[in-house]
Design an enzyme around this catalytic site. Structure first.
Site, PDB file in Angstrom:
ATOM      1  N   ASP A  25       0.954  -1.014   0.165  1.00 13.39           N
ATOM      2  CA  ASP A  25       0.254   0.243  -0.057  1.00 13.39           C
ATOM      3  C   ASP A  25       0.844   1.306  -0.524  1.00 13.39           C
ATOM      4  OD1 ASP A  25      -2.278   1.939   0.195  1.00 13.39           O
ATOM      5  OD2 ASP A  25      -3.116   1.172   2.630  1.00 13.39           O
ATOM      6  N   ASP A  26       0.777   2.748  -0.800  1.00 13.08           N
ATOM      7  CA  ASP A  26       1.376   3.108  -0.683  1.00 13.08           C
ATOM      8  C   ASP A  26       3.002   3.539  -1.329  1.00 13.08           C
ATOM      9  OD1 ASP A  26      -1.500   4.451  -0.326  1.00 13.08           O
ATOM     10  OD2 ASP A  26      -0.394   5.638   1.260  1.00 13.08           O
ATOM     11  N   ASP A  56      -0.332  -0.320  -5.144  1.00 20.92           N
ATOM     12  CA  ASP A  56      -1.750   0.057  -5.650  1.00 20.92           C
ATOM     13  C   ASP A  56      -1.252   1.228  -6.405  1.00 20.92           C
ATOM     14  OD1 ASP A  56      -1.126   1.004  -3.520  1.00 20.92           O
ATOM     15  OD2 ASP A  56      -3.181   0.590  -2.425  1.00 20.92           O
ATOM     16  N   HIS A  57      -0.187   2.105  -5.800  1.00 17.91           N
ATOM     17  CA  HIS A  57       0.112   3.437  -6.471  1.00 17.91           C
ATOM     18  C   HIS A  57       1.182   4.201  -6.098  1.00 17.91           C
ATOM     19  CE1 HIS A  57      -2.255   4.394  -2.569  1.00 17.91           C
ATOM     20  NE2 HIS A  57      -3.400   3.779  -2.973  1.00 17.91           N
ATOM     21  N   CYS A 117      -6.377   4.148  -3.573  1.00 18.00           N
ATOM     22  CA  CYS A 117      -6.755   2.335  -3.123  1.00 18.00           C
ATOM     23  C   CYS A 117      -7.607   1.626  -3.406  1.00 18.00           C
ATOM     24  CB  CYS A 117      -6.899   2.207  -1.091  1.00 18.00           C
ATOM     25  SG  CYS A 117      -5.607   2.869  -0.378  1.00 18.00           S
ATOM     26  N   HIS A 142     -10.013  -3.090  -1.015  1.00 13.24           N
ATOM     27  CA  HIS A 142      -9.952  -1.643   0.283  1.00 13.24           C
ATOM     28  C   HIS A 142     -10.661  -1.598   1.322  1.00 13.24           C
ATOM     29  CE1 HIS A 142      -9.030   2.458   2.132  1.00 13.24           C
ATOM     30  NE2 HIS A 142     -10.981   2.968   1.736  1.00 13.24           N
TER      31      HIS A 142
END
Length: 482
Positions: free
Chosen positions: A32-33, A309-310, A71, A125
């Site tokens: 995540d992130d 995810d990004h 997310c 999410h």
């Protein structure tokens, strides 16, 4: 004698070919992130020996992109093989199954074909989204704080009845890995591997750090010297569209973060330090899972996917978090390492092919000889086997600003072109052109500059191949916040 030799040769080839055709286990580390700055990506500040080792055992994609830098839509896109503009979901607040009850998702496809499907940690999410597609669905661990001062503050605010209190933006305590949630996720993943070592499985290990709050055991903070982190430039891109950046996403909601204005350099370094500590913490968890695969002799028939995810901003452009169409938010780390028994396995390669998170479903379906559902992505098997293969011309992403404005962006790997459109008429409200040949950052919007007109027209054409100007209004099954 000759007949015996030919018979042995036939049997060898038969079993060898069967071994090649056998569907592997799949283990996906979904982070995540996490932005595309790790040791294996050339970062001078990230300490990630286990991820670097994984990259040396597979193909690292240097130009991989998510379909939306937030997310929920990003994860739904990965797990369905459908872009956000196909799903019509652009915000955090609409679960997939609320509007798409009959879509066949990635875990559902594998479950229907006899695989054990395991969700550990943050995968969707919404923790219970698509729960029927999993044979093993672990309850998501809650956010945890361990520093006594932070615990006292949280208790104080709870006693005051402040239900909106989000807690401090970071936490550093001298505790074991399992005291924070990603350590517990890893423990559950390892225990499950022991239980299912004789079964065919698809396992997602969803590690939530480095998502806010930046909470990690003290030993990972101690790996980094806060004073060596540079404070990024607070300059925003010149002539950027008025909605290109955001007011920091969720960071403003945390205790100790000013509600407006820039952060001072000391707090900026503290947060950058915490972000790096969390990455090293995640790296250690990945190392534990990989060690378990080796100890159980599962690596020989387990394919590994490592992805985020990004991307993320840690002070660049004077901004934080994600929530934009900028390169630093949509480019992601992405590594694929085939099972060690795979005869054509490529290791230690870097591919500059344009690939997207939406390609994951089609890729895994082909590798495991499954007939997958209709997808907006494509199988990456050819480029995994031949990383230098010429691949796609364009990768695209979107970001909605409220229900009336859609940001559509395209990259050719060196240039990024973005149009901000009326979500119903496709009228172009603003355009941006940025150069990214050597950096995730770019500080000048070159759209409209005559010297770059040929480049802009080419990128505009690539964008319109995915987002035609005469298309129907963008489907919206939820209403995103501006």
């Amino acid at each position: 004698m000759k007949r015996r030799f030919l018979a042995i040769l036939f049997l060898f080839c038969f079993f060898d070919n069967n071994a090649q055709n056998e569907s592997p286990n799949i283990l996906i580390f979904y982070i995540d992130d996490l932005r595309a700055e790790l040791g294996c990506y050339g970062s001078k500040t990230a300490i990630t020996p286990n991820i670097d080792q994984l990259a040396s055992e597979g193909v690292l994609f240097s130009k991989a992109y998510t379909q939306q830098a937030i997310c929920a839509p990003s994860r739904m896109s990965t797990l369905t093989g459908l872009r956000p503009e196909t799903l019509g979901i652009y915000s955090l607040f609409t679960p997939l199954r609320k509007v798409h009850k009959d879509l066949v998702t990635l875990p559902q496809l594998f479950k229907e074909n006899g695989y054990k499907t395991i969700s550990v940690g943050k995968v969707y999410h919404a923790g219970n989204d698509d729960e029927a597609s999993w044979t093993h669905l672990f309850k998501r661990e809650a956010n945890t704080y361990n520093d006594p001062k932070n615990l006292a503050l949280i208790e104080e605010m709870a006693n005051k009845g402040d239900k909106s209190f989000k807690g401090p933006a970071f936490d550093c305590a001298d505790v074991e890995d399992e005291a924070y949630k990603d350590g517990m996720v890893t423990k559950n993943a390892i225990n499950t591997l022991h239980q299912l070592k004789n079964d065919k499985f698809l396992m997602f290990v969803g590690l939530s750090k480095p998502h806010l709050p930046f909470n990690a055991p003290k030993k990972y903070w101690d790996m980094h010297d806060k004073n060596k982190f540079e404070v990024p430039s607070k300059d925003s891109p010149e002539n950027a569209y008025r909605l290109a950046l955001t007011n920091w996403g969720e960071l403003r909601a945390y205790h100790g973060i000013p509600k407006e204005g820039d952060l001072n350099d000391e707090l900026t370094r503290e947060l950058i330090h915490g972000y790096h500590a969390c990455i090293s913490y995640v790296d250690a968890q990945i190392g534990k899972v990989m060690q378990t695969l080796n100890e159980l002799d599962l690596r020989k028939n387990t394919m590994i996917v490592f992805m985020s995810d990004h991307g993320y901003k840690i002070g660049e452009y004077g901004a934080w978090c994600k929530h934009t169409n900028l390169e630093i938010d949509v480019r992601v780390p992405f590594i694929i390492s085939r099972e060690t028994s795979y005869k054509n396995r490529v290791a230690g390669a870097v591919s500059s092919a344009l690939v997207e998170n939406v390609d994951v479903l089609s890729t895994l379906a082909e590798i495991c000889n499954l007939e997958g559902p209709k997808s907006d992505g494509q199988s990456l098997v050819p480029v995994i086997d031949n990383p230098e293969l010429k691949w796609d011309e364009v990768a695209t992403s979107v970001y909605a600003r409220g229900k009336n404005i859609m940001g559509c962006t395209a990259t050719d790997g060196q240039w990024r072109y973005t149009e901000w459109r009326d979500a119903n008429t496709h009228e172009v409200l603003g355009a941006e052109l940025y150069e990214h040949k050597n950096s995730l950052l770019s500080y000048k919007n070159l759209s409209g500059k005559e010297v770059y007109s040929d480049i802009e027209e080419r990128l505009k054409s690539l964008l319109e191949s995915q987002f035609p100007r005469d298309a129907k209004p963008f489907p919206q099954n939820d209403i995103p916040r501006k």
